[in-house]
Design an enzyme around this catalytic site. Structure first.
Site, PDB file in Angstrom:
ATOM      1  N   VAL A  10       0.607  -1.213  -0.443  1.00 47.92           N
ATOM      2  CA  VAL A  10      -0.477   0.266  -0.374  1.00 47.92           C
ATOM      3  C   VAL A  10       0.909   1.470  -0.052  1.00 47.92           C
ATOM      4  O   VAL A  10       1.887   1.348  -0.063  1.00 47.92           O
ATOM      5  CB  VAL A  10      -0.863   0.050   1.181  1.00 47.92           C
ATOM      6  CG1 VAL A  10      -2.233  -1.411   0.952  1.00 47.92           C
ATOM      7  CG2 VAL A  10      -0.523  -0.320   2.833  1.00 47.92           C
ATOM      8  N   SER A  11      -0.179   2.232  -0.491  1.00 49.09           N
ATOM      9  CA  SER A  11       1.190   3.909  -0.588  1.00 49.09           C
ATOM     10  C   SER A  11       1.394   4.433   0.792  1.00 49.09           C
ATOM     11  O   SER A  11       2.520   4.903   0.934  1.00 49.09           O
ATOM     12  CB  SER A  11       0.723   4.365  -1.772  1.00 49.09           C
ATOM     13  OG  SER A  11       0.940   4.242  -2.977  1.00 49.09           O
ATOM     14  N   THR A  12       0.406   4.624   1.898  1.00 48.58           N
ATOM     15  CA  THR A  12       0.264   5.087   2.777  1.00 48.58           C
ATOM     16  C   THR A  12       0.024   4.701   4.085  1.00 48.58           C
ATOM     17  O   THR A  12      -0.498   3.098   4.188  1.00 48.58           O
ATOM     18  CB  THR A  12      -0.870   6.800   2.341  1.00 48.58           C
ATOM     19  OG1 THR A  12      -2.323   5.796   2.314  1.00 48.58           O
ATOM     20  CG2 THR A  12      -0.009   7.314   0.999  1.00 48.58           C
TER      21      THR A  12
END
Length: 197
Positions: A10-12
């Site tokens: 996931v990015s964040t």
């Protein structure tokens, strides 16, 4: 004997990998918890620069299988994904992508799928660039000013405090703005004096 690994990204920190794990289980893959690598890192970081992905590569061996839910888990763009898959294939690791029907990306059909997706991605990128350039050209022809609007109020405030012999740091503190912002507006004094005349 081949082992199955799962790479979830996931990015964040506000996002979670649980959905990816559940999606893989729902597709019928049985992945041991110790073989699930979860990572929170931006997709703009290439796979080879991701610590979690490197940990995964260190653990995997020839004939192992890597599962991802979507291609963008592997790379930031079509070229990065292709290089990652080619690297894995060269070490004898098969890569399955659920979003593509679980196809093995290292197989002949998977390679063809990757080529088609890469061509489509490149075509879309070229179209986007073309549309953006056309829009900018049209806006200029219509006399529209491009970019951020000029912050005249900030310039005026900085110049008033500068006229009171305050330092740049004092001005930044007084206006509760960054020193870089103060510096941008600091030498616009002539324009400020002319506007006050």
């Amino acid at each position: 004997m081949s082992r199955t690994f799962l790479y979830c990204r996931v990015s964040t920190s506000g996002q979670f990998t649980e959905n990816q794990v559940q999606e893989v289980k729902a597709a019928g893959f049985d992945v041991q918890a110790s073989r699930v690598i979860e990572e929170t890192i931006s997709g703009s970081t290439t796979a080879k620069e991701r610590p979690g992905f490197q940990k995964l590569l260190d653990r995997m061996e020839s004939s192992d299988v890597l599962i991802v839910t979507k291609l963008d888990r592997l790379g930031r763009n079509a070229m990065d994904v292709r290089q990652t898959v080619e690297h894995l294939a060269a070490t004898g690791i098969r890569v399955h992508c659920l979003a593509l029907g679980g196809v093995d990306l290292t197989s002949a059909a998977g390679k063809m799928t990757m080529q088609v997706l890469g061509a489509v991605a490149e075509f879309e990128r070229d179209l986007l660039i073309e549309r953006t350039q056309s829009g900018l050209k049209r806006a200029r022809a219509e006399g529209k000013r491009l970019g951020r609007p000029e912050a005249k109020a900030t310039t005026d405030a900085v110049q008033k405090l500068k006229a009171r012999d305050m330092t740049q740091i004092e001005v930044a503190s007084e206006l509760n703005i960054g020193i870089a912002t103060v510096k941008r507006h600091w030498n616009k004094g002539k324009a400020f004096i002319l506007s006050q005349a």
